[in-house]
Design a protein around this motif. Structure first.
Motif, PDB file in Angstrom:
ATOM      1  N   SER A   1       0.801  -1.219   0.000  1.00 46.09           N
ATOM      2  CA  SER A   1       0.000   0.000   0.000  1.00 46.09           C
ATOM      3  C   SER A   1       0.837   1.274   0.000  1.00 46.09           C
ATOM      4  CB  SER A   1      -0.918   0.016   1.224  1.00 46.09           C
ATOM      5  OG  SER A   1      -0.147   0.120   2.419  1.00 46.09           O
ATOM      6  N   GLY A   2       2.018   1.247   0.623  1.00 45.07           N
ATOM      7  CA  GLY A   2       2.822   2.466   0.729  1.00 45.07           C
ATOM      8  C   GLY A   2       2.201   3.495   1.652  1.00 45.07           C
ATOM      9  N   MET A   3       1.471   3.029   2.671  1.00 43.46           N
ATOM     10  CA  MET A   3       0.836   3.954   3.614  1.00 43.46           C
ATOM     11  C   MET A   3       1.877   4.788   4.359  1.00 43.46           C
ATOM     12  SD  MET A   3      -2.319   1.959   5.496  1.00 43.46           S
ATOM     13  CE  MET A   3      -1.630   0.315   5.507  1.00 43.46           C
ATOM     14  N   SER A   4       1.506   6.042   4.607  1.00 45.37           N
ATOM     15  CA  SER A   4       2.351   6.866   5.460  1.00 45.37           C
ATOM     16  C   SER A   4       2.145   6.450   6.909  1.00 45.37           C
ATOM     17  CB  SER A   4       2.001   8.340   5.290  1.00 45.37           C
ATOM     18  OG  SER A   4       0.734   8.620   5.876  1.00 45.37           O
ATOM     19  N   GLU A   5       2.999   6.953   7.773  1.00 42.96           N
ATOM     20  CA  GLU A   5       2.894   6.612   9.189  1.00 42.96           C
ATOM     21  C   GLU A   5       1.551   7.071   9.766  1.00 42.96           C
ATOM     22  OE1 GLU A   5       5.553   7.113  13.283  1.00 42.96           O
ATOM     23  OE2 GLU A   5       6.141   8.122  11.431  1.00 42.96           O
ATOM     24  N   LEU A   6       1.125   8.282   9.405  1.00 44.15           N
ATOM     25  CA  LEU A   6      -0.148   8.797   9.900  1.00 44.15           C
ATOM     26  C   LEU A   6      -1.316   7.988   9.366  1.00 44.15           C
ATOM     27  CD1 LEU A   6      -1.870  10.864  11.381  1.00 44.15           C
ATOM     28  CD2 LEU A   6      -1.666  12.373   9.379  1.00 44.15           C
ATOM     29  N   GLU A   7      -1.268   7.654   8.090  1.00 42.99           N
ATOM     30  CA  GLU A   7      -2.348   6.864   7.499  1.00 42.99           C
ATOM     31  C   GLU A   7      -2.473   5.506   8.177  1.00 42.99           C
ATOM     32  OE1 GLU A   7      -2.177   8.687   2.941  1.00 42.99           O
ATOM     33  OE2 GLU A   7      -0.910   6.990   3.524  1.00 42.99           O
ATOM     34  N   ALA A   8      -1.314   4.881   8.427  1.00 38.57           N
ATOM     35  CA  ALA A   8      -1.337   3.562   9.066  1.00 38.57           C
ATOM     36  C   ALA A   8      -1.896   3.645  10.476  1.00 38.57           C
ATOM     37  CB  ALA A   8       0.070   2.965   9.080  1.00 38.57           C
ATOM     38  N   ARG A   9      -1.538   4.698  11.217  1.00 42.11           N
ATOM     39  CA  ARG A   9      -2.077   4.856  12.574  1.00 42.11           C
ATOM     40  C   ARG A   9      -3.588   5.006  12.535  1.00 42.11           C
ATOM     41  NH1 ARG A   9       2.009   8.753  13.726  1.00 42.11           N
ATOM     42  NH2 ARG A   9       0.370  10.337  13.896  1.00 42.11           N
ATOM     43  N   THR A  10      -4.071   5.777  11.564  1.00 42.81           N
ATOM     44  CA  THR A  10      -5.509   5.995  11.438  1.00 42.81           C
ATOM     45  C   THR A  10      -6.237   4.707  11.085  1.00 42.81           C
ATOM     46  OG1 THR A  10      -5.074   8.265  10.685  1.00 42.81           O
ATOM     47  CG2 THR A  10      -7.272   7.374  10.279  1.00 42.81           C
ATOM     48  N   VAL A  11      -5.683   3.963  10.138  1.00 44.85           N
ATOM     49  CA  VAL A  11      -6.294   2.686   9.757  1.00 44.85           C
ATOM     50  C   VAL A  11      -6.315   1.724  10.939  1.00 44.85           C
ATOM     51  CG1 VAL A  11      -5.977   0.612   8.330  1.00 44.85           C
ATOM     52  CG2 VAL A  11      -5.744   2.880   7.302  1.00 44.85           C
ATOM     53  N   LEU A  12      -5.207   1.664  11.664  1.00 41.55           N
ATOM     54  CA  LEU A  12      -5.142   0.754  12.813  1.00 41.55           C
ATOM     55  C   LEU A  12      -6.151   1.162  13.887  1.00 41.55           C
ATOM     56  CD1 LEU A  12      -3.753  -1.656  14.118  1.00 41.55           C
ATOM     57  CD2 LEU A  12      -2.024  -0.086  15.029  1.00 41.55           C
ATOM     58  N   TYR A  13      -6.304   2.452  14.108  1.00 38.95           N
ATOM     59  CA  TYR A  13      -7.276   2.945  15.094  1.00 38.95           C
ATOM     60  C   TYR A  13      -8.684   2.482  14.732  1.00 38.95           C
ATOM     61  CZ  TYR A  13     -10.442   6.301  17.304  1.00 38.95           C
ATOM     62  OH  TYR A  13     -11.484   6.878  17.993  1.00 38.95           O
TER      63      TYR A  13
END
Length: 233
Positions: free
Chosen positions: A210-222
C-alpha cells in the motif's frame, strides 16, 4: 559526492534563473558558467530563492577551466547515438549513476550546452562520458532547463538525500499490527477455512504494497481496533 553543473554558453536569462532554482532544489553544490551569453543580472529576476546561489556562480572562459578538480565529467546531448561516430555513443542516466556509485566519484561534473546548438564536438570530446535522456525519437530535444531538471532529479535520488516534503512511510511493525487485526476480523467474520486463508492472503498483500504513510497507518489501525471491539461484543 559533490555535484557541479556546467553551463556552456547559456543564452537565455530565464533558463539560467530556472536552472539556478533547480540546482538549489536538488542540492547542487557548484554552478559554473562558461562564457555565458545570458544577462546574469536579468537571470537573478527569475531565480526566486536561488538569487544568492546564482550570484556565487563561477564564470570561466573555457570548458577546461570549468572541469578542473572534477573526478568524472559528463556531457549531455539529445544526439546520443550515431553509427560509426565514436563521440555519439552515449550511456543512459541509469548507467551513468551505476558508474558513479561503482567508481566512488567524489566530484561529478555535468556539462550542458547552448539552447540553440548544444555542445560542440570539441566540447563533448573534453568530457569522459556522454549521457542522453531517452525521449520521443521524432522530437528528442528537451528545453535546457527541463533537461537539467531531469538529470539532477536522478542524481539527487542516487545521493539518497532525505526529503522533508514527503511523509515518512509506516514502519513494518505497524503494518504487521494492521495485518494481525485484519486476520482476527477475518476469523470473526468468515467461517470456511479456505475462504479465510484466501482473504487473509489478499489483505496481507494489499497492506504491504500500500505504501501507507505513518499517519495513514495509525488511522487505519485505530479504526480497525474500534471495529474489532464492536464485532467482538
Amino acid at each position: 559526492m559533490i555535484t557541479r553543473v556546467v553551463l556552456v554558453g547559456v543564452e537565455g536569462a530565464y533558463n539560467l534563473g530556472v536552472i539556478a532554482r533547480t540546482c538549489v532544489n536538488f542540492g547542487v553544490e557548484e554552478l559554473y558558467l562558461v562564457k555565458p551569453k545570458a544577462d546574469l543580472n536579468e537571470a537573478l529576476n527569475y531565480s526566486a530563492k536561488a538569487r544568492e546561489y546564482l550570484s556565487r556562480a563561477v564564470v570561466v572562459e573555457d570548458l577546461k577551466s570549468a572541469l578542473e578538480g572534477v573526478d568524472l565529467s559528463v556531457s549531455t546531448s539529445d544526439e546520443g547515438f550515431s553509427r560509426g561516430d565514436v563521440l555519439r555513443q552515449a550511456v543512459t542516466l541509469e548507467k551513468l549513476l551505476e558508474l558513479v556509485r561503482s567508481r566512488g566519484v567524489n566530484r561529478l561534473g555535468i556539462v550542458f550546452g547552448r539552447e540553440s546548438t548544444g555542445l560542440t564536438r570539441e566540447e563533448i570530446a573534453q568530457t569522459d562520458l556522454l549521457v542522453t535522456i531517452p525521449a520521443n525519437p521524432e522530437y528528442p530535444a528537451l528545453n535546457l532547463a527541463q533537461a537539467v531538471a531531469v538529470v539532477l532529479w536522478e542524481v539527487w535520488k542516487m545521493k539518497g538525500a532525505a526529503p522533508t516534503n514527503v511523509p515518512p512511510l509506516a514502519p513494518r511493525e505497524r503494518l504487521d499490527r494492521i495485518v494481525g487485526v485484519l486476520s482476527e476480523l477475518t476469523d470473526l467474520a468468515v467461517s470456511p477455512e479456505d475462504k479465510r486463508r484466501r482473504i487473509k492472503t489478499v489483505l496481507r498483500r494489499v497492506v504491504y504494497r500500500s505504501g501507507m504513510s505513518e499517519l495513514e497507518a495509525r488511522t487505519v489501525l485505530y479504526m480497525l481496533m474500534r471495529l474489532k471491539r464492536r464485532v467482538s461484543r
